[in-house]
Design a protein around this motif. Sequence first.
Motif, PDB file in Angstrom:
ATOM      1  N   LEU A  53       0.828  -1.202   0.000  1.00 31.55           N
ATOM      2  CA  LEU A  53       0.000   0.000   0.000  1.00 31.55           C
ATOM      3  C   LEU A  53       0.865   1.256   0.000  1.00 31.55           C
ATOM      4  O   LEU A  53       0.584   2.219  -0.717  1.00 31.55           O
ATOM      5  N   PHE A  54       1.930   1.263   0.792  1.00 28.50           N
ATOM      6  CA  PHE A  54       2.813   2.430   0.853  1.00 28.50           C
ATOM      7  C   PHE A  54       3.573   2.627  -0.455  1.00 28.50           C
ATOM      8  O   PHE A  54       3.809   3.749  -0.884  1.00 28.50           O
ATOM      9  N   ALA A  55       3.955   1.529  -1.094  1.00 25.52           N
ATOM     10  CA  ALA A  55       4.735   1.625  -2.319  1.00 25.52           C
ATOM     11  C   ALA A  55       3.871   1.957  -3.531  1.00 25.52           C
ATOM     12  O   ALA A  55       4.332   2.624  -4.453  1.00 25.52           O
ATOM     13  N   PHE A  56       2.640   1.478  -3.541  1.00 26.28           N
ATOM     14  CA  PHE A  56       1.768   1.683  -4.695  1.00 26.28           C
ATOM     15  C   PHE A  56       0.538   2.480  -4.268  1.00 26.28           C
ATOM     16  O   PHE A  56       0.680   3.610  -3.846  1.00 26.28           O
ATOM     17  N   ASP A  57      -0.652   1.930  -4.321  1.00 23.09           N
ATOM     18  CA  ASP A  57      -1.841   2.653  -3.893  1.00 23.09           C
ATOM     19  C   ASP A  57      -2.904   1.664  -3.434  1.00 23.09           C
ATOM     20  O   ASP A  57      -2.714   0.453  -3.487  1.00 23.09           O
ATOM     21  N   ALA A  58      -4.036   2.198  -2.975  1.00 25.33           N
ATOM     22  CA  ALA A  58      -5.093   1.362  -2.402  1.00 25.33           C
ATOM     23  C   ALA A  58      -5.707   0.427  -3.431  1.00 25.33           C
ATOM     24  O   ALA A  58      -5.969  -0.743  -3.147  1.00 25.33           O
ATOM     25  N   SER A  59      -5.929   0.901  -4.640  1.00 23.64           N
ATOM     26  CA  SER A  59      -6.554   0.038  -5.644  1.00 23.64           C
ATOM     27  C   SER A  59      -5.626  -1.099  -6.058  1.00 23.64           C
ATOM     28  O   SER A  59      -6.082  -2.222  -6.282  1.00 23.64           O
ATOM     29  N   SER A  60      -4.333  -0.841  -6.133  1.00 26.08           N
ATOM     30  CA  SER A  60      -3.371  -1.906  -6.440  1.00 26.08           C
ATOM     31  C   SER A  60      -3.321  -2.929  -5.313  1.00 26.08           C
ATOM     32  O   SER A  60      -3.210  -4.134  -5.564  1.00 26.08           O
ATOM     33  N   THR A  61      -3.411  -2.454  -4.094  1.00 24.84           N
ATOM     34  CA  THR A  61      -3.390  -3.361  -2.942  1.00 24.84           C
ATOM     35  C   THR A  61      -4.643  -4.221  -2.910  1.00 24.84           C
ATOM     36  O   THR A  61      -4.574  -5.416  -2.624  1.00 24.84           O
ATOM     37  N   LYS A  62      -5.788  -3.641  -3.236  1.00 18.09           N
ATOM     38  CA  LYS A  62      -7.028  -4.425  -3.300  1.00 18.09           C
ATOM     39  C   LYS A  62      -6.933  -5.500  -4.377  1.00 18.09           C
ATOM     40  O   LYS A  62      -7.405  -6.614  -4.187  1.00 18.09           O
ATOM     41  N   ARG A  63      -6.317  -5.166  -5.506  1.00 21.41           N
ATOM     42  CA  ARG A  63      -6.133  -6.165  -6.559  1.00 21.41           C
ATOM     43  C   ARG A  63      -5.192  -7.275  -6.102  1.00 21.41           C
ATOM     44  O   ARG A  63      -5.381  -8.438  -6.438  1.00 21.41           O
ATOM     45  N   LYS A 140      -7.914   5.643   1.788  1.00 25.01           N
ATOM     46  CA  LYS A 140      -8.972   6.318   1.044  1.00 25.01           C
ATOM     47  C   LYS A 140      -9.177   7.745   1.535  1.00 25.01           C
ATOM     48  O   LYS A 140      -9.504   8.620   0.776  1.00 25.01           O
ATOM     49  N   VAL A 141      -8.966   7.967   2.839  1.00 20.04           N
ATOM     50  CA  VAL A 141      -9.140   9.298   3.407  1.00 20.04           C
ATOM     51  C   VAL A 141      -8.092  10.257   2.823  1.00 20.04           C
ATOM     52  O   VAL A 141      -8.371  11.408   2.536  1.00 20.04           O
ATOM     53  N   GLU A 142      -6.865   9.721   2.620  1.00 21.55           N
ATOM     54  CA  GLU A 142      -5.794  10.556   2.092  1.00 21.55           C
ATOM     55  C   GLU A 142      -6.025  10.938   0.639  1.00 21.55           C
ATOM     56  O   GLU A 142      -5.649  12.008   0.218  1.00 21.55           O
TER      57      GLU A 142
END
Length: 143
Positions: A53-63, A140-142
């Motif tokens: 999550l820190f390296a990429f983003d929330a949507s990538s982490t969900k995938r 998501k808040v960020e």
Amino acid sequence: MRSDASIILQTATRFLVPLLLLFSVFLLLRGHNEPGGGFIAGLVASSAFALYLFAFDASSTKRLLKVETQLLMGLGLLLALLSGIIGMVLHGQPFLTSQWWSLYVPGIGELKLSTPLLFDVGVYLVVIGVVSTILLSLAKVEE
């Protein structure tokens, strides 16, 4: 892909996530004989997803997770409950009484399965689900 994340962090993450997940499975499986178990293994697995999550983003982490975090929590609770009920249903013993089975697997040998392992897997899934839900909600808040 986030443009503000370091290319070094993203590259290291691609190598570290599989290692962290493999280590979490190791901790899970050795847990009822030595230190470890479902809780600490779930935290290690969650740290792998947090790093991603820190390296990429929330949507990538969900995938990467491939399943909804709430489903992980529910499935984990169901497994933990099932591990307690097995002794009650099969042998009329108190809730959460350990049950053990030996299974012969060709090429591997004797495999011992137990309700404590089932309980640990349930805890493992609950911890991953809870921590990942919290982290993804904060991300998501960020955004």
